[in-house]
Design a protein around this motif. Structure first.
Motif, PDB file in Angstrom:
ATOM      1  N   LEU A   1      -5.964  -1.654   1.904  1.00 24.55           N
ATOM      2  CA  LEU A   1      -6.108  -1.739   0.445  1.00 24.55           C
ATOM      3  C   LEU A   1      -7.590  -2.218   0.205  1.00 24.55           C
ATOM      4  O   LEU A   1      -8.201  -2.843   0.953  1.00 24.55           O
ATOM      5  CB  LEU A   1      -5.090  -2.846  -0.066  1.00 24.55           C
ATOM      6  CG  LEU A   1      -3.651  -2.419  -0.047  1.00 24.55           C
ATOM      7  CD1 LEU A   1      -2.696  -3.487  -0.206  1.00 24.55           C
ATOM      8  CD2 LEU A   1      -3.359  -1.415  -1.285  1.00 24.55           C
ATOM      9  N   GLU A   2      -8.088  -1.614  -0.958  1.00 24.30           N
ATOM     10  CA  GLU A   2      -9.392  -1.906  -1.290  1.00 24.30           C
ATOM     11  C   GLU A   2      -9.266  -2.755  -2.600  1.00 24.30           C
ATOM     12  O   GLU A   2      -8.757  -2.941  -3.366  1.00 24.30           O
ATOM     13  CB  GLU A   2     -10.270  -0.490  -2.117  1.00 24.30           C
ATOM     14  CG  GLU A   2     -11.473  -0.981  -2.618  1.00 24.30           C
ATOM     15  CD  GLU A   2     -12.184   0.245  -3.374  1.00 24.30           C
ATOM     16  OE1 GLU A   2     -13.231   0.124  -3.786  1.00 24.30           O
ATOM     17  OE2 GLU A   2     -11.880   1.405  -2.946  1.00 24.30           O
TER      18      GLU A   2
ATOM     19  N   LYS B   1      -6.396  -1.361  -4.968  1.00 31.98           N
ATOM     20  CA  LYS B   1      -6.009   0.072  -5.029  1.00 31.98           C
ATOM     21  C   LYS B   1      -5.999   0.542  -3.470  1.00 31.98           C
ATOM     22  O   LYS B   1      -6.270   0.001  -2.648  1.00 31.98           O
ATOM     23  CB  LYS B   1      -7.104   0.817  -5.991  1.00 31.98           C
ATOM     24  CG  LYS B   1      -8.439   0.962  -5.481  1.00 31.98           C
ATOM     25  CD  LYS B   1      -9.290   1.735  -6.280  1.00 31.98           C
ATOM     26  CE  LYS B   1     -10.562   2.005  -6.008  1.00 31.98           C
ATOM     27  NZ  LYS B   1     -11.578   2.653  -6.708  1.00 31.98           N
ATOM     28  N   GLN B   2      -5.555   1.732  -3.437  1.00 37.50           N
ATOM     29  CA  GLN B   2      -5.711   2.589  -2.248  1.00 37.50           C
ATOM     30  C   GLN B   2      -7.086   2.548  -1.823  1.00 37.50           C
ATOM     31  O   GLN B   2      -7.914   2.759  -2.325  1.00 37.50           O
ATOM     32  CB  GLN B   2      -5.039   3.949  -2.329  1.00 37.50           C
ATOM     33  CG  GLN B   2      -3.680   3.943  -2.836  1.00 37.50           C
ATOM     34  CD  GLN B   2      -2.847   3.772  -1.263  1.00 37.50           C
ATOM     35  OE1 GLN B   2      -3.269   3.493  -0.441  1.00 37.50           O
ATOM     36  NE2 GLN B   2      -1.413   4.051  -1.816  1.00 37.50           N
TER      37      GLN B   2
ATOM     38  N   LYS C   1       0.774  -1.194   0.255  1.00 35.91           N
ATOM     39  CA  LYS C   1      -0.011   0.078  -0.086  1.00 35.91           C
ATOM     40  C   LYS C   1       0.813   1.283   0.023  1.00 35.91           C
ATOM     41  O   LYS C   1       0.600   2.371  -0.705  1.00 35.91           O
ATOM     42  CB  LYS C   1      -1.065  -0.006   1.279  1.00 35.91           C
ATOM     43  CG  LYS C   1      -1.749   1.304   1.277  1.00 35.91           C
ATOM     44  CD  LYS C   1      -2.789   1.040   2.395  1.00 35.91           C
ATOM     45  CE  LYS C   1      -3.756   2.234   2.641  1.00 35.91           C
ATOM     46  NZ  LYS C   1      -3.105   3.626   2.794  1.00 35.91           N
ATOM     47  N   ASN C   2       1.873   1.206   0.676  1.00 36.83           N
ATOM     48  CA  ASN C   2       2.949   2.431   0.752  1.00 36.83           C
ATOM     49  C   ASN C   2       3.692   2.574  -0.327  1.00 36.83           C
ATOM     50  O   ASN C   2       4.125   3.689  -0.666  1.00 36.83           O
ATOM     51  CB  ASN C   2       3.901   2.428   2.143  1.00 36.83           C
ATOM     52  CG  ASN C   2       3.263   2.311   3.236  1.00 36.83           C
ATOM     53  OD1 ASN C   2       1.792   2.822   3.502  1.00 36.83           O
ATOM     54  ND2 ASN C   2       3.753   1.504   4.493  1.00 36.83           N
TER      55      ASN C   2
ATOM     56  N   LEU D   1      -5.308  -8.192   3.118  1.00 39.43           N
ATOM     57  CA  LEU D   1      -5.297  -6.959   2.325  1.00 39.43           C
ATOM     58  C   LEU D   1      -6.305  -5.862   2.770  1.00 39.43           C
ATOM     59  O   LEU D   1      -5.889  -4.601   2.738  1.00 39.43           O
ATOM     60  CB  LEU D   1      -5.894  -7.128   0.754  1.00 39.43           C
ATOM     61  CG  LEU D   1      -4.938  -8.089  -0.079  1.00 39.43           C
ATOM     62  CD1 LEU D   1      -5.751  -8.681  -1.332  1.00 39.43           C
ATOM     63  CD2 LEU D   1      -3.724  -7.095  -0.495  1.00 39.43           C
TER      64      LEU D   1
END
Length: 221
Positions: free
Chosen positions: A200-201, A219-220, A167-168, A195
């Protein structure tokens, strides 16, 4: 092509063979395809007439992600295989900056010798995906995790720390594609939970019909 792919790969002639401990690496070919095999699992397939085709259904979700990326996207890929993801991306986004991390030097050497017929320039680094990601300080528009580990569980890589750092490491508008072969569907659900916990989505996450592969697009959050 996808429907008959297994039959199409049943009569291959051996091109290269290497035994590494318990692992057996092979390259086989017939009139239409050249493919990479680890033990009994086909890792990658290249169509000899069109090197840029994505031959497996688990790769198809990548097409939608690539179409959303900027022309000069920064992309990180864990796992080279026969380079089919790389060749496809370069055909769609020739100006993209693609960095590939591959653990096996043999796979890197075989890609250069057999699976890069158009001699595309490529930035490949030998290394471990988990170690690289943990030390990463860059942001990418797309991170592809396409790993296969024989004789050991992927759970040692797909821990919560991995997904937090994933994510980062993607931009605010960035994506991640995760393809893996769990031993059980429970492992897939465990990864999905990690996740979500990492923030995270999950845009899409399913088992590929007829295959062991699961794919998550994220994605974020």
């Amino acid at each position: 092509m996808l429907v008959e792919l297994k039959n199409s790969l049943s009569d291959g002639q051996l091109v290269a063979f290497h035994k590494e401990g318990k692992l057996q690496w092979q390259i086989l070919q017939n009139d239409k395809y050249l493919w990479l095999k680890l033990d009994q699992t086909v890792q990658s397939v290249m169509d000899k007439a069109d090197h840029n085709i994505l031959a497996f259904p688990h790769q198809y979700p990548l097409r939608g992600l690539i179409a959303e990326l900027p022309e000069q996207a920064k992309i990180l890929e864990f796992g080279l295989g026969g380079g089919s993801n790389f060749r496809y991306i370069k055909s769609q986004r020739p100006q993209a900056q693609i960095n590939i991390i591959e653990k096996s030097q043999l796979v890197i050497d075989w890609f250069s010798e057999y699976f890069n017929p158009d001699k595309l320039e490529v930035d490949i680094q030998q290394g471990d995906a988990f170690e690289f990601l943990m030390a990463n300080q860059q942001k990418f528009d797309l991170i592809i995790t396409d790993l296969f580990t024989a004789h050991q569980s992927l759970m040692s890589t797909f821990c919560l720390d991995y997904f937090v750092q994933l994510k980062n490491s993607i931009t605010k508008q960035g994506y991640a594609y995760i393809n893996f072969l769990p031993e059980t569907d429970f492992e897939a659900q465990w990864i999905k939970a990690n996740l979500n916990q990492a923030g995270l989505e999950v845009m899409w996450g399913e088992k590929i019909v007829g295959f062991r592969n699961w794919v998550f697009l994220v994605k974020q959050g």
